[in-house]
Design an enzyme around this catalytic site. Structure first.
Site, PDB file in Angstrom:
ATOM      1  N   HIS A 178       0.813  -1.219   0.000  1.00 54.34           N
ATOM      2  CA  HIS A 178       0.000   0.000   0.000  1.00 54.34           C
ATOM      3  C   HIS A 178       0.850   1.275   0.000  1.00 54.34           C
ATOM      4  O   HIS A 178       0.335   2.358  -0.245  1.00 54.34           O
ATOM      5  CB  HIS A 178      -0.954   0.003   1.196  1.00 54.34           C
ATOM      6  CG  HIS A 178      -2.048  -1.021   1.079  1.00 54.34           C
ATOM      7  ND1 HIS A 178      -3.309  -0.722   0.621  1.00 54.34           N
ATOM      8  CD2 HIS A 178      -2.046  -2.352   1.312  1.00 54.34           C
ATOM      9  CE1 HIS A 178      -4.047  -1.818   0.600  1.00 54.34           C
ATOM     10  NE2 HIS A 178      -3.297  -2.828   1.022  1.00 54.34           N
ATOM     11  N   ASP A 198       3.363   9.390  -1.273  1.00 48.96           N
ATOM     12  CA  ASP A 198       2.172   8.643  -0.878  1.00 48.96           C
ATOM     13  C   ASP A 198       1.965   7.503  -1.862  1.00 48.96           C
ATOM     14  O   ASP A 198       2.108   7.705  -3.072  1.00 48.96           O
ATOM     15  CB  ASP A 198       0.944   9.571  -0.914  1.00 48.96           C
ATOM     16  CG  ASP A 198       0.002   9.325   0.242  1.00 48.96           C
ATOM     17  OD1 ASP A 198      -0.081   8.176   0.695  1.00 48.96           O
ATOM     18  OD2 ASP A 198      -0.653  10.294   0.682  1.00 48.96           O
TER      19      ASP A 198
HETATM   20  P1  ADQ Z   1      -3.178   6.334   4.318  1.00 49.22           P
HETATM   21  O1  ADQ Z   1      -1.761   6.763   4.471  1.00 49.22           O
HETATM   22  O2  ADQ Z   1      -3.955   6.230   5.568  1.00 49.22           O
HETATM   23  O3  ADQ Z   1      -3.262   4.946   3.511  1.00 49.22           O
HETATM   24  P2  ADQ Z   1      -5.081   7.579   2.328  1.00 49.22           P
HETATM   25  O4  ADQ Z   1      -4.954   6.789   1.090  1.00 49.22           O
HETATM   26  O5  ADQ Z   1      -5.289   9.021   2.060  1.00 49.22           O
HETATM   27  O6  ADQ Z   1      -3.831   7.447   3.314  1.00 49.22           O
HETATM   28  O7  ADQ Z   1      -6.306   7.014   3.117  1.00 49.22           O
HETATM   29  C1  ADQ Z   1      -6.760   7.623   4.290  1.00 49.22           C
HETATM   30  C2  ADQ Z   1      -8.222   7.244   4.536  1.00 49.22           C
HETATM   31  O8  ADQ Z   1      -8.536   7.646   5.854  1.00 49.22           O
HETATM   32  C3  ADQ Z   1      -9.173   7.950   3.593  1.00 49.22           C
HETATM   33  O9  ADQ Z   1     -10.195   7.067   3.211  1.00 49.22           O
HETATM   34  C4  ADQ Z   1      -9.721   9.108   4.439  1.00 49.22           C
HETATM   35  O10 ADQ Z   1     -11.042   9.447   4.149  1.00 49.22           O
HETATM   36  C5  ADQ Z   1      -9.614   8.556   5.845  1.00 49.22           C
HETATM   37  N1  ADQ Z   1      -9.343   9.669   6.762  1.00 49.22           N
HETATM   38  C6  ADQ Z   1      -8.261  10.438   6.796  1.00 49.22           C
HETATM   39  N2  ADQ Z   1      -8.400  11.394   7.748  1.00 49.22           N
HETATM   40  C7  ADQ Z   1      -9.590  11.209   8.314  1.00 49.22           C
HETATM   41  C8  ADQ Z   1     -10.332  11.864   9.358  1.00 49.22           C
HETATM   42  N3  ADQ Z   1      -9.879  12.922   9.997  1.00 49.22           N
HETATM   43  N4  ADQ Z   1     -11.528  11.370   9.670  1.00 49.22           N
HETATM   44  C9  ADQ Z   1     -12.004  10.297   9.041  1.00 49.22           C
HETATM   45  N5  ADQ Z   1     -11.381   9.654   8.048  1.00 49.22           N
HETATM   46  C10 ADQ Z   1     -10.190  10.088   7.693  1.00 49.22           C
HETATM   47  C11 ADQ Z   1      -2.298   4.009   3.002  1.00 49.22           C
HETATM   48  C12 ADQ Z   1      -1.223   4.594   2.073  1.00 49.22           C
HETATM   49  C13 ADQ Z   1      -1.876   5.368   0.944  1.00 49.22           C
HETATM   50  C14 ADQ Z   1      -2.843   4.457   0.179  1.00 49.22           C
HETATM   51  C15 ADQ Z   1      -3.796   3.738   1.133  1.00 49.22           C
HETATM   52  C16 ADQ Z   1      -4.593   2.652   0.416  1.00 49.22           C
HETATM   53  O11 ADQ Z   1      -0.335   5.434   2.801  1.00 49.22           O
HETATM   54  O12 ADQ Z   1      -0.914   5.878   0.051  1.00 49.22           O
HETATM   55  O13 ADQ Z   1      -3.606   5.233  -0.720  1.00 49.22           O
HETATM   56  O14 ADQ Z   1      -3.078   3.102   2.202  1.00 49.22           O
HETATM   57  O15 ADQ Z   1      -3.758   1.750  -0.249  1.00 49.22           O
END
Ligand code: ADQ
Length: 459
Positions: free
Chosen positions: A156, A364
């Protein structure tokens, strides 16, 4: 096909409160319900002594097997090797990478433990899908125990360039362990290219074409599977009238104020300090926008036990304070910085209500927030996505305003351009992005990976 066995660091057990689970957890649960199977991983609990057996919870056709971890193993495996060595290294932060032999031993021990406790739960026709950097050696451990079923691994995070990866003392063992899987999936071409570079130039392996490679005495398939979101759900939620008090308050704020939004786990890879500085640069250069635009930054704390995360929390609080101190007025603050989580309905309202989605990670794997922002927009009046070139999502969402998050002037220019962008251009860019997001959904990602794994062995 046989059953699906999912292994990940954390397990989300299906309950009635489905809305609380993240999109990825729901998609995996749906697949498990469809095929029947097992979801195995850490329970999230830290206990004095690691138990000898996992806790089993059965919900319909799915067996959830969760293991508590001792304080020592949790410190070495999770807070240690996974989050103080692999995470920073995979995000190109050699400066924050802390290597420790003891942490590495704990990491290997947990992977061994997971393998030995998973073994009795396996059936002869299972498909095994392992997730993320915490569990790279698991497949090799299962192979050593005689499992020859198809095994897939999805990373991921980004896969780092060879020059970065080779700084890890155990880089060779790690890549060799990856090659024990039949299928290894990445988000982007960049990650795949970095992996192949290592295979050819460091491991002495070969690329055979048709997604197949040969390395460490094994043939495996390596491919990209860009993860998506539950687009329909975000579009549907976006179309509902705003309900949350917070959104209504922000929207109906006096003086016709506009807001930009950032939503991230509080992590140094997300570029939050740089984002605040870029916004400061924007305000420095655009006196006329002072008092008129606010950056709403939602960043719930994560991995708070890891020292580097304590540091970034402190740094960000200082940065927000400095920026607000410099420009705030009696009735306006430049940055609204909120360290808490919100539910999906609220997030969608925030996304939709903001003129700009400011998504500027320094690195990311994908960044799902960028896709969620786009899917939540009003098609008749969409906001503008300002997106870091270092987010995997930038590969697919090239109709966003793509920026270099290290270049504050570049980001400040994009903010200014986004705020002034004519409706026609906003619509055109949004249309191009939503088409991709509607095509590469979370379900497509999951089904494509499972379909590719079903074709194993590939020789
Ligand atoms: P993350 O680093 O956690 O994931 P991201 O892909 O942006 O990053 O996913 C975060 C998720 O958490 C999103 O669905 C978002 O809506 C939710 N989220 C974030 N802040 C929030 C808040 N304050 N309240 C509620 N929900 C919140 C890791 C990798 C990424 C990759 C994903 C999936 O680091 O690069 O895209 O896995 O593979």
């Amino acid at each position: 096909m046989g059953r699906l066995v999912v292994v990940s660091n954390r397990v989300t057990i299906a309950t009635d409160k489905k809305a609380q689970a993240g999109g990825l957890a729901v998609a995996l649960q749906d697949a498990l319900n469809q095929f029947g199977g097992v979801w195995f991983g850490w329970s999230g609990k830290v206990v004095p002594k690691t138990p000898t057996e996992p806790t089993i919870t059965k919900v319909k056709k799915v067996t959830y097997a969760t293991l508590d971890l001792s304080r020592k193993l949790h410190a070495e495996y999770y807070n240690g090797f996974a989050n103080r060595a692999l995470w920073p290294l995979f995000h190109y932060r050699l400066d924050l990478t802390a290597f420790s032999q003891q942490h590495y031993s704990g990491y290997q021990e947990v992977n061994k433990l997971f393998a030995s406790q998973l073994l009795p739960l396996l059936k002869s026709d299972d498909l095994i899908w392992v997730h993320d950097y915490h569990l790279v050696p698991l497949g090799e451990e299962l192979r050593a125990a005689g499992i020859d079923r198809p095994m897939g691994f999805f990373l991921h995070t980004p896969f780092p360039a060879m020059e970065i990866l080779t700084a890890l003392p155990s880089h060779r063992e790690l890549v060799k362990a990856l090659c024990a899987y039949d299928l290894v999936g990445f988000h982007t071409e960049n990650d795949l290219r970095a992996f192949l570079d290592y295979i050819v130039h460091e491991a002495g392996g070969g690329i055979m074409g048709n997604h197949l490679i040969h390395a460490f005495g094994r043939t495996l398939r390596v491919e990209i599977f860009p993860i998506g979101i539950d687009t329909q759900d975000f579009e549907k939620l976006g179309a509902r009238p705003a309900r949350s008090d917070k959104t209504l308050h922000l929207r109906d704020h006096p003086h016709d104020r506009t807001w930009l939004i950032g939503v991230d786990r509080l992590d140094y890879s997300k570029g939050l300090v740089e984002r605040f500085r870029s916004f400061e640069r924007f305000l420095d250069r655009h006196r006329d926008y002072r008092g008129k635009v606010t950056l709403v930054q939602i960043a719930p704390q994560s991995r708070s036990e890891v020292p580097e995360y304590k540091e970034i929390q402190r740094e960000l609080a200082t940065e927000a304070g400095l920026l607000n101190g410099k420009y705030a007025d009696f009735d306006w603050v430049p940055v609204n910085y909120l360290n808490r989580s919100f539910n999906r309905e609220e997030l969608v309202e925030f996304y939709r209500g903001s003129r700009i989605g400011l998504i500027t990670p320094l690195r990311d794997g994908m960044n799902l927030v960028a896709k969620e922002y786009v899917a939540s927009q009003d098609p008749e009046d969409p906001g503008v996505l300002v997106l870091s070139r270092f987010a995997g999502a930038a590969r697919e969402l090239d109709a966003a305003l793509i920026v270099n998050p290290f270049d504050f002037d570049d980001v400040a220019d994009a903010i200014s351009r986004g705020l002034q962008m004519p409706l026609e251009e906003r619509k055109e860019r949004w249309q191009a992005m939503i088409e991709v997001i509607r095509t590469n959904t979370l379900t497509v990602w999951r089904d494509d990976f499972i379909a590719a794994l079903q074709e194993a062995p590939y020789e």
